[in-house]
Design a protein around this motif. Structure first.
Motif, PDB file in Angstrom:
ATOM      1  N   GLY A   1      29.507  29.173  31.200  1.00  0.00           N
ATOM      2  CA  GLY A   1      29.315  30.281  30.270  1.00  0.00           C
ATOM      3  C   GLY A   1      28.683  31.500  30.901  1.00  0.00           C
ATOM      4  O   GLY A   1      28.403  32.491  30.219  1.00  0.00           O
ATOM      5  N   ALA A   2      28.440  31.467  32.212  1.00  0.00           N
ATOM      6  CA  ALA A   2      27.936  32.650  32.917  1.00  0.00           C
ATOM      7  C   ALA A   2      29.055  33.685  33.020  1.00  0.00           C
ATOM      8  O   ALA A   2      30.240  33.339  32.949  1.00  0.00           O
ATOM      9  CB  ALA A   2      27.448  32.272  34.315  1.00  0.00           C
ATOM     10  N   PRO A   3      28.713  34.966  33.170  1.00  0.00           N
ATOM     11  CA  PRO A   3      29.760  35.987  33.314  1.00  0.00           C
ATOM     12  C   PRO A   3      30.740  35.672  34.427  1.00  0.00           C
ATOM     13  O   PRO A   3      31.950  35.900  34.289  1.00  0.00           O
ATOM     14  CB  PRO A   3      28.957  37.259  33.601  1.00  0.00           C
ATOM     15  CG  PRO A   3      27.642  37.034  32.929  1.00  0.00           C
ATOM     16  CD  PRO A   3      27.360  35.571  33.106  1.00  0.00           C
ATOM     17  N   GLU A   4      30.248  35.118  35.538  1.00  0.00           N
ATOM     18  CA  GLU A   4      31.167  34.800  36.634  1.00  0.00           C
ATOM     19  C   GLU A   4      32.092  33.631  36.282  1.00  0.00           C
ATOM     20  O   GLU A   4      33.188  33.503  36.836  1.00  0.00           O
ATOM     21  CB  GLU A   4      30.404  34.500  37.929  1.00  0.00           C
ATOM     22  CG  GLU A   4      29.439  33.349  37.869  1.00  0.00           C
ATOM     23  CD  GLU A   4      28.021  33.752  37.498  1.00  0.00           C
ATOM     24  OE1 GLU A   4      27.091  33.055  37.935  1.00  0.00           O
ATOM     25  OE2 GLU A   4      27.862  34.760  36.789  1.00  0.00           O
ATOM     26  N   ASP A   5      31.656  32.783  35.346  1.00  0.00           N
ATOM     27  CA  ASP A   5      32.524  31.709  34.860  1.00  0.00           C
ATOM     28  C   ASP A   5      33.736  32.310  34.135  1.00  0.00           C
ATOM     29  O   ASP A   5      34.872  31.866  34.317  1.00  0.00           O
ATOM     30  CB  ASP A   5      31.733  30.797  33.920  1.00  0.00           C
ATOM     31  CG  ASP A   5      32.440  29.476  33.643  1.00  0.00           C
ATOM     32  OD1 ASP A   5      33.562  29.286  34.136  1.00  0.00           O
ATOM     33  OD2 ASP A   5      31.862  28.638  32.936  1.00  0.00           O
ATOM     34  N   LEU A   6      33.481  33.318  33.326  1.00  0.00           N
ATOM     35  CA  LEU A   6      34.578  34.009  32.642  1.00  0.00           C
ATOM     36  C   LEU A   6      35.497  34.682  33.656  1.00  0.00           C
ATOM     37  O   LEU A   6      36.726  34.671  33.495  1.00  0.00           O
ATOM     38  CB  LEU A   6      34.016  35.046  31.668  1.00  0.00           C
ATOM     39  CG  LEU A   6      35.048  35.862  30.878  1.00  0.00           C
ATOM     40  CD1 LEU A   6      35.953  34.948  30.055  1.00  0.00           C
ATOM     41  CD2 LEU A   6      34.348  36.881  29.971  1.00  0.00           C
ATOM     42  N   ALA A   7      34.921  35.251  34.705  1.00  0.00           N
ATOM     43  CA  ALA A   7      35.731  35.892  35.744  1.00  0.00           C
ATOM     44  C   ALA A   7      36.651  34.881  36.414  1.00  0.00           C
ATOM     45  O   ALA A   7      37.824  35.172  36.694  1.00  0.00           O
ATOM     46  CB  ALA A   7      34.821  36.559  36.776  1.00  0.00           C
ATOM     47  N   VAL A   8      36.138  33.676  36.660  1.00  0.00           N
ATOM     48  CA  VAL A   8      36.965  32.621  37.262  1.00  0.00           C
ATOM     49  C   VAL A   8      38.082  32.226  36.302  1.00  0.00           C
ATOM     50  O   VAL A   8      39.231  32.015  36.715  1.00  0.00           O
ATOM     51  CB  VAL A   8      36.100  31.401  37.625  1.00  0.00           C
ATOM     52  CG1 VAL A   8      36.972  30.241  38.090  1.00  0.00           C
ATOM     53  CG2 VAL A   8      35.099  31.763  38.708  1.00  0.00           C
ATOM     54  N   ALA A   9      37.760  32.138  35.005  1.00  0.00           N
ATOM     55  CA  ALA A   9      38.776  31.795  34.007  1.00  0.00           C
ATOM     56  C   ALA A   9      39.892  32.833  33.987  1.00  0.00           C
ATOM     57  O   ALA A   9      41.081  32.487  33.917  1.00  0.00           O
ATOM     58  CB  ALA A   9      38.130  31.676  32.628  1.00  0.00           C
ATOM     59  N   VAL A  10      39.521  34.099  34.049  1.00  0.00           N
ATOM     60  CA  VAL A  10      40.523  35.174  34.070  1.00  0.00           C
ATOM     61  C   VAL A  10      41.367  35.074  35.334  1.00  0.00           C
ATOM     62  O   VAL A  10      42.591  35.264  35.294  1.00  0.00           O
ATOM     63  CB  VAL A  10      39.841  36.548  33.982  1.00  0.00           C
ATOM     64  CG1 VAL A  10      40.845  37.679  34.224  1.00  0.00           C
ATOM     65  CG2 VAL A  10      39.163  36.724  32.621  1.00  0.00           C
ATOM     66  N   LEU A  11      40.726  34.756  36.445  1.00  0.00           N
ATOM     67  CA  LEU A  11      41.444  34.618  37.713  1.00  0.00           C
ATOM     68  C   LEU A  11      42.490  33.508  37.629  1.00  0.00           C
ATOM     69  O   LEU A  11      43.628  33.667  38.094  1.00  0.00           O
ATOM     70  CB  LEU A  11      40.446  34.321  38.838  1.00  0.00           C
ATOM     71  CG  LEU A  11      41.025  34.214  40.253  1.00  0.00           C
ATOM     72  CD1 LEU A  11      41.585  35.557  40.706  1.00  0.00           C
ATOM     73  CD2 LEU A  11      39.943  33.735  41.217  1.00  0.00           C
ATOM     74  N   PHE A  12      42.124  32.383  37.025  1.00  0.00           N
ATOM     75  CA  PHE A  12      43.067  31.283  36.871  1.00  0.00           C
ATOM     76  C   PHE A  12      44.151  31.613  35.850  1.00  0.00           C
ATOM     77  O   PHE A  12      45.290  31.141  35.963  1.00  0.00           O
ATOM     78  CB  PHE A  12      42.335  30.009  36.434  1.00  0.00           C
ATOM     79  CG  PHE A  12      41.589  29.321  37.542  1.00  0.00           C
ATOM     80  CD1 PHE A  12      42.184  29.111  38.777  1.00  0.00           C
ATOM     81  CD2 PHE A  12      40.299  28.861  37.349  1.00  0.00           C
ATOM     82  CE1 PHE A  12      41.503  28.473  39.803  1.00  0.00           C
ATOM     83  CE2 PHE A  12      39.610  28.210  38.364  1.00  0.00           C
ATOM     84  CZ  PHE A  12      40.217  28.015  39.597  1.00  0.00           C
ATOM     85  N   ALA A  13      43.803  32.402  34.843  1.00  0.00           N
ATOM     86  CA  ALA A  13      44.767  32.717  33.789  1.00  0.00           C
ATOM     87  C   ALA A  13      45.859  33.663  34.259  1.00  0.00           C
ATOM     88  O   ALA A  13      47.001  33.589  33.789  1.00  0.00           O
ATOM     89  CB  ALA A  13      44.037  33.330  32.589  1.00  0.00           C
ATOM     90  N   ALA A  14      45.530  34.551  35.191  1.00  0.00           N
ATOM     91  CA  ALA A  14      46.461  35.606  35.604  1.00  0.00           C
ATOM     92  C   ALA A  14      47.817  35.078  36.068  1.00  0.00           C
ATOM     93  O   ALA A  14      48.863  35.512  35.556  1.00  0.00           O
ATOM     94  CB  ALA A  14      45.807  36.476  36.673  1.00  0.00           C
ATOM     95  N   PRO A  15      47.869  34.142  37.031  1.00  0.00           N
ATOM     96  CA  PRO A  15      49.190  33.667  37.465  1.00  0.00           C
ATOM     97  C   PRO A  15      49.942  32.914  36.378  1.00  0.00           C
ATOM     98  O   PRO A  15      51.178  32.948  36.337  1.00  0.00           O
ATOM     99  CB  PRO A  15      48.869  32.757  38.659  1.00  0.00           C
ATOM    100  CG  PRO A  15      47.439  32.385  38.483  1.00  0.00           C
ATOM    101  CD  PRO A  15      46.787  33.547  37.820  1.00  0.00           C
ATOM    102  N   THR A  16      49.199  32.247  35.500  1.00  0.00           N
ATOM    103  CA  THR A  16      49.850  31.514  34.416  1.00  0.00           C
ATOM    104  C   THR A  16      50.482  32.477  33.422  1.00  0.00           C
ATOM    105  O   THR A  16      51.606  32.254  32.947  1.00  0.00           O
ATOM    106  CB  THR A  16      48.831  30.614  33.697  1.00  0.00           C
ATOM    107  OG1 THR A  16      48.164  29.796  34.657  1.00  0.00           O
ATOM    108  CG2 THR A  16      49.517  29.729  32.669  1.00  0.00           C
TER     109      THR A  16
END
Length: 207
Positions: free
Chosen positions: A135-150
């Motif tokens: 739930g840290a801001p960088e956790d959200l950044a990682v989620a966005v990073l994984f979501a992009a190619p999908t």
């Protein structure tokens, strides 16, 4: 890291498999993609029973994933792809937890030296805290990073599911610390008879 981050990481594995081996069905049917997402979430089903130990197997999931992926590439069917992606995503989840925060309920304090348990080594792996806590801001950044190619590779229900996961992730990031404050007050107000049914680690961390 957040369960949604792990689910999105699992789905990325389906994207990678479909890209490397376009003759497989990984990128054309939803079942292997769903299996990858479920594999990414599965280890966290132990949240209330020895979390990051009961269902987290960084070594053993990896050992299962390797031959399963070989079989899926050699004989790509819905079943082989789904099994391979499930184990690979579960392995990735277990490994990723070592890069995050500790097991304590306030991991931003950095007081725990336990990130994930390795049954193969018989010990806890320490947290690296590259992502300070779920739930840290960088956790959200990682989620966005994984979501992009999908989001680029899929459309329809898969794309919608990814966007919903990102929305849940963003809401969780906003509510993460306030939720702990509320939980502390609830635990303080619970009678002793009720506390007996609450997992010890929650009571110990909140009191």
């Amino acid at each position: 890291m957040m369960a949604t981050t792990h689910a999105l990481a699992g789905v990325v594995l389906a994207v990678v498999l479909a890209t490397l081996f376009p003759e497989t069905a990984a990128g054309t049917i939803p079942i292997p993609v769903v299996a990858a997402a479920l594999g990414g979430v599965f280890p966290d089903f132990d949240l209330y029973v020895a979390h990051r130990k009961t269902l987290h197997f960084p070594v053993y999931f990896s050992m299962l994933a390797a031959p399963a992926l070989v079989i899926a590439v050699l004989a790509p069917t819905t079943l082989t792809l789904s099994v391979a992606l499930f184990f690979a995503a579960a392995a990735l989840h277990s490994l990723m937890d070592a890069l995050g925060g500790g097991l304590e309920l306030k991991p931003w304090l950095g007081t725990s030296d336990r990130a994930v348990y390795s049954h193969y080594h018989g010990r806890w792996i320490r947290p690296r805290r590259w992502v300070r806590y779920d739930g840290a801001p960088e956790d959200l950044a990682v989620a966005v990073l994984f979501a992009a190619p999908t989001l680029y590779a899929f459309d329809g229900y898969v794309q919608t599911g990814v966007l919903v996961a990102l929305g849940i992730s963003a809401a969780y990031v906003v509510l993460r610390k306030p939720m702990v404050t509320i939980a502390e007050r609830v635990v303080d107000a619970l009678p002793a008879g009720v506390l007996a049914y609450v997992p010890n680690r929650f009571v110990e961390d909140f009191r």
